[in-house]
Write an enzyme that holds these catalytic residues in place. Structure first.
Site, PDB file in Angstrom:
ATOM      1  N   GLY A 125       9.921   9.743   5.582  1.00  8.06           N
ATOM      2  CA  GLY A 125      10.081   9.929   6.679  1.00  8.06           C
ATOM      3  C   GLY A 125      11.804   9.446   7.190  1.00  8.06           C
ATOM      4  N   ARG A 167       9.316  14.603   0.939  1.00  7.82           N
ATOM      5  CA  ARG A 167       8.156  14.255   0.191  1.00  7.82           C
ATOM      6  C   ARG A 167       7.816  14.954  -0.980  1.00  7.82           C
ATOM      7  NH1 ARG A 167       6.873  10.315   4.660  1.00  7.82           N
ATOM      8  NH2 ARG A 167       7.000  11.463   6.670  1.00  7.82           N
ATOM      9  N   ASP A 181       7.214   2.557   2.038  1.00  6.26           N
ATOM     10  CA  ASP A 181       6.457   1.985   1.014  1.00  6.26           C
ATOM     11  C   ASP A 181       6.177   3.113  -0.158  1.00  6.26           C
ATOM     12  OD1 ASP A 181       4.696   3.247   2.539  1.00  6.26           O
ATOM     13  OD2 ASP A 181       2.940   1.754   2.569  1.00  6.26           O
ATOM     14  N   THR A 226      12.655   3.173   7.979  1.00 10.93           N
ATOM     15  CA  THR A 226      11.373   3.734   8.642  1.00 10.93           C
ATOM     16  C   THR A 226      11.359   3.301   9.946  1.00 10.93           C
ATOM     17  OG1 THR A 226       9.128   3.954   8.969  1.00 10.93           O
ATOM     18  CG2 THR A 226       9.510   2.195   7.573  1.00 10.93           C
ATOM     19  N   ASP A 285       8.838   2.871  11.583  1.00 13.22           N
ATOM     20  CA  ASP A 285       7.572   2.090  11.980  1.00 13.22           C
ATOM     21  C   ASP A 285       7.619   0.704  12.045  1.00 13.22           C
ATOM     22  OD1 ASP A 285       6.680   4.761  12.092  1.00 13.22           O
ATOM     23  OD2 ASP A 285       5.954   4.882   9.834  1.00 13.22           O
ATOM     24  N   ASP A 303       6.830  -0.925   9.474  1.00  7.82           N
ATOM     25  CA  ASP A 303       5.379  -1.315   8.579  1.00  7.82           C
ATOM     26  C   ASP A 303       5.536  -1.935   7.353  1.00  7.82           C
ATOM     27  OD1 ASP A 303       6.303   1.081   7.777  1.00  7.82           O
ATOM     28  OD2 ASP A 303       4.405   2.124   7.839  1.00  7.82           O
ATOM     29  N   ARG A 333       2.777   5.176  12.663  1.00  7.11           N
ATOM     30  CA  ARG A 333       1.750   5.298  11.697  1.00  7.11           C
ATOM     31  C   ARG A 333       0.418   4.155  11.938  1.00  7.11           C
ATOM     32  NH1 ARG A 333       2.623   8.114   6.442  1.00  7.11           N
ATOM     33  NH2 ARG A 333       4.741   8.405   6.723  1.00  7.11           N
TER      34      ARG A 333
HETATM   35  P1  ADP Z   1       7.607   6.463   2.881  1.00  7.42           P
HETATM   36  O1  ADP Z   1       8.417   6.147   1.920  1.00  7.42           O
HETATM   37  O2  ADP Z   1       8.253   6.795   4.270  1.00  7.42           O
HETATM   38  O3  ADP Z   1       6.393   5.737   2.939  1.00  7.42           O
HETATM   39  P2  ADP Z   1       6.015   8.702   1.360  1.00  7.42           P
HETATM   40  O4  ADP Z   1       4.992   7.772   1.585  1.00  7.42           O
HETATM   41  O5  ADP Z   1       5.933  10.122   1.989  1.00  7.42           O
HETATM   42  O6  ADP Z   1       7.204   8.087   2.445  1.00  7.42           O
HETATM   43  O7  ADP Z   1       6.692   8.541   0.068  1.00  7.42           O
HETATM   44  C1  ADP Z   1       7.797   9.101  -0.149  1.00  7.42           C
HETATM   45  C2  ADP Z   1       8.066   9.758  -1.659  1.00  7.42           C
HETATM   46  O8  ADP Z   1       7.988   8.516  -2.534  1.00  7.42           O
HETATM   47  C3  ADP Z   1       6.830  10.605  -1.910  1.00  7.42           C
HETATM   48  O9  ADP Z   1       7.042  11.881  -1.454  1.00  7.42           O
HETATM   49  C4  ADP Z   1       6.965  10.360  -3.443  1.00  7.42           C
HETATM   50  O10 ADP Z   1       7.880  11.239  -4.005  1.00  7.42           O
HETATM   51  C5  ADP Z   1       7.248   8.950  -3.696  1.00  7.42           C
HETATM   52  N1  ADP Z   1       6.132   8.303  -4.009  1.00  7.42           N
HETATM   53  C6  ADP Z   1       5.087   8.097  -2.971  1.00  7.42           C
HETATM   54  N2  ADP Z   1       3.994   7.405  -3.421  1.00  7.42           N
HETATM   55  C7  ADP Z   1       4.313   7.164  -4.762  1.00  7.42           C
HETATM   56  C8  ADP Z   1       3.469   6.536  -5.868  1.00  7.42           C
HETATM   57  N3  ADP Z   1       2.402   5.764  -5.697  1.00  7.42           N
HETATM   58  N4  ADP Z   1       4.113   6.661  -7.088  1.00  7.42           N
HETATM   59  C9  ADP Z   1       5.252   7.185  -7.358  1.00  7.42           C
HETATM   60  N5  ADP Z   1       5.969   7.736  -6.307  1.00  7.42           N
HETATM   61  C10 ADP Z   1       5.476   7.830  -4.976  1.00  7.42           C
HETATM   62  O1  F6P Z   2       6.829   7.076   8.930  1.00  7.38           O
HETATM   63  C1  F6P Z   2       7.641   7.647  10.014  1.00  7.38           C
HETATM   64  C2  F6P Z   2       6.701   8.522  10.521  1.00  7.38           C
HETATM   65  O2  F6P Z   2       7.632   9.117  11.740  1.00  7.38           O
HETATM   66  C3  F6P Z   2       5.556   7.968  11.270  1.00  7.38           C
HETATM   67  O3  F6P Z   2       5.700   7.412  12.276  1.00  7.38           O
HETATM   68  C4  F6P Z   2       4.695   9.257  11.439  1.00  7.38           C
HETATM   69  O4  F6P Z   2       3.197   8.947  11.386  1.00  7.38           O
HETATM   70  C5  F6P Z   2       5.127  10.149  10.142  1.00  7.38           C
HETATM   71  O5  F6P Z   2       6.273   9.820   9.658  1.00  7.38           O
HETATM   72  C6  F6P Z   2       5.303  11.522  10.462  1.00  7.38           C
HETATM   73  O6  F6P Z   2       5.529  12.202   9.138  1.00  7.38           O
HETATM   74  P1  F6P Z   2       6.077  13.663   9.099  1.00  7.38           P
HETATM   75  O7  F6P Z   2       7.717  13.624   9.250  1.00  7.38           O
HETATM   76  O8  F6P Z   2       5.816  14.167   7.723  1.00  7.38           O
HETATM   77  O9  F6P Z   2       5.620  14.630  10.225  1.00  7.38           O
END
Ligand code: ADP
Ligand code: F6P
Length: 354
Positions: free
Chosen positions: A14, A75, A106, A128, A130, A132, A174
């Site tokens: 995000g 993502r 994360d 982010t 959040d 978090d 989140r």
């Molecule tokens: P954020 O970084 O905001 O938590 P996501 O959870 O969507 O957002 O993770 C962002 C990107 O990081 C994912 O689309 C993927 O490409 C990569 N990613 C997430 N989890 C994993 C994982 N367990 N192993 C490797 N890459 C990951």
């Molecule tokens: O992690 C940032 C965030 O905006 C959260 O607050 C929310 O739950 C989520 O991403 C929304 O994700 P998307 O952009 O995929 O709708």
């Protein structure tokens, strides 16, 4: 020690206001240390597809004040597969990328740690709204998002006052109630519902009934999305039924993720960006840059990810196996401190307005 000639920078997950300021800082700090920077577009997707361009000092002019991320975000489930990872490694080789600064949450850090294990050293920066990421007191974008929320709530309050209404507002975050709790305090809300603290709906109805009897016209109730996706509209309905106060519902959603970053987020992003480059060039990797008690520091990514799981009560079997007892104890203390800080703030809110 590995010599860095060229590093990459990407934003993933995000988006958050301040990501551009972080990219700008990475580019300028690296170039001033004699290292070239490649901009990787659309997060890990760009790394797999080779969507990459060199970034010069002037390529990051006039972005410090802009929301979103000019490198775009994505993502990318493919990156989680071994085949996706191999393509990413090949891209790094083809472009001569010796290391990467990955800005995100994360999930992004999990990707960064995998990439490091496959031979491309990575440093994470927490971007982010959040807030978090448990290893840092604040994340890039959190301050801006909160300021956007209170600006919008101030507007809602005007119309609630005119019409003697209540407005229930759902904010993002989140699983974390940080945005909701802080903005509830800052906007003088009547009540807040967050996932971390148990709540009593009937007590909220009673408070609204009593306050209305005493002449209060407007009521703002803030709900963190982490409480549940249907909770906010449902509680709006219940408030109206149980208090007789006409109640509207608003979901702020992604609007809170955009906009020009605040001074706080710009300075945080700039400090973290420069520090990330210093650490990477000094040979440190698999770390996430954090702010702890006002200081910019680095934490091991694995430590940060497991700390997160511990804080969120999501530890899985074997998660703590790689850590010695002293480190596990430090994690426990950090979790307790973070909970205590949140509860203290909740209590401040309860005593003053919530
Ligand atoms: P954020 O970084 O905001 O938590 P996501 O959870 O969507 O957002 O993770 C962002 C990107 O990081 C994912 O689309 C993927 O490409 C990569 N990613 C997430 N989890 C994993 C994982 N367990 N192993 C490797 N890459 C990951
Ligand atoms: O992690 C940032 C965030 O905006 C959260 O607050 C929310 O739950 C989520 O991403 C929304 O994700 P998307 O952009 O995929 O709708």
């Amino acid at each position: 020690m590995k010599e860095f000639r060229k590093i990459g920078v990407l934003t993933s997950g995000g988006d958050a206001p301040g990501m551009n300021a972080a990219i700008r800082a990475v580019v300028r700090a690296a170039i001033s240390s004699g290292v070239e920077v490649m901009g990787i577009f659309k997060g890990y997707s760009g790394l797999i597809k080779g969507d990459i361009k060199p970034l010069a000092i002037r390529d990051v002019s006039n972005i410090i004040n802009k929301g979103g991320t000019f490198l775009y975000s994505d993502r990318c489930p493919e990156f989680k597969t071994e085949a996706g990872m191999q393509k990413a490694i090949e891209t790094c080789r083809a472009f001569g990328i010796d290391g990467i600064v990955a800005i995100g949450g994360d999930g992004t850090f999990r990707g960064a740690t995998d990439l490091t294990a496959h031979g491309i050293p990575c440093v994470g920066i927490p971007g982010t709204i959040d807030n978090d990421i448990s290893s840092t007191d604040v994340t890039i974008g959190f301050d801006t998002a909160m300021n956007t929320v209170i600006e919008l709530i101030d507007k809602l309050r005007d119309t609630c006052e005119s019409h003697a209404r209540c407005n229930v507002v759902e904010v993002m975050g989140r699983g974390a109630g940080d945005i909701a709790l802080n903005t509830a305090i800052a906007s003088g809300a009547t009540a807040v519902f967050i996932p971390e603290v148990p709540f009593n709906e009937e007590a909220v109805f009673e408070k609204i009934r009593m306050s209305r009897k005493l002449g209060k016209r407007n009521f703002i109730v803030i709900v963190s999305e982490g409480v549940g996706s249907d909770f906010a509209p449902a509680i709006a309905k219940k408030i109206q039924e149980n208090t007789g106060v006409e109640t509207k519902f608003a979901r702020f959603a992604h609007i809170v993720r955009g906009g020009s970053p605040t001074l706080r987020d710009r300075v945080l992003a700039t400090s973290m960006g420069a520090y990330a480059v210093d650490k990477l060039l000094a040979g440190e990797s698999n770390i996430v840059i954090c702010e702890r008690n006002g200081r910019i520091v680095a934490n091991d990514i694995n430590y940060a990810l497991i700390l997160d799981r511990m804080y969120k009560g999501k530890l899985q079997d074997g998660d703590l196996d790689g850590f010695d007892e002293a480190t596990v104890e430090r994690m426990r203390v950090e979790c307790q401190e973070r909970h205590a800080e949140l509860e203290l703030l909740y209590e401040v809110g309860r005593r003053t307005n919530l």
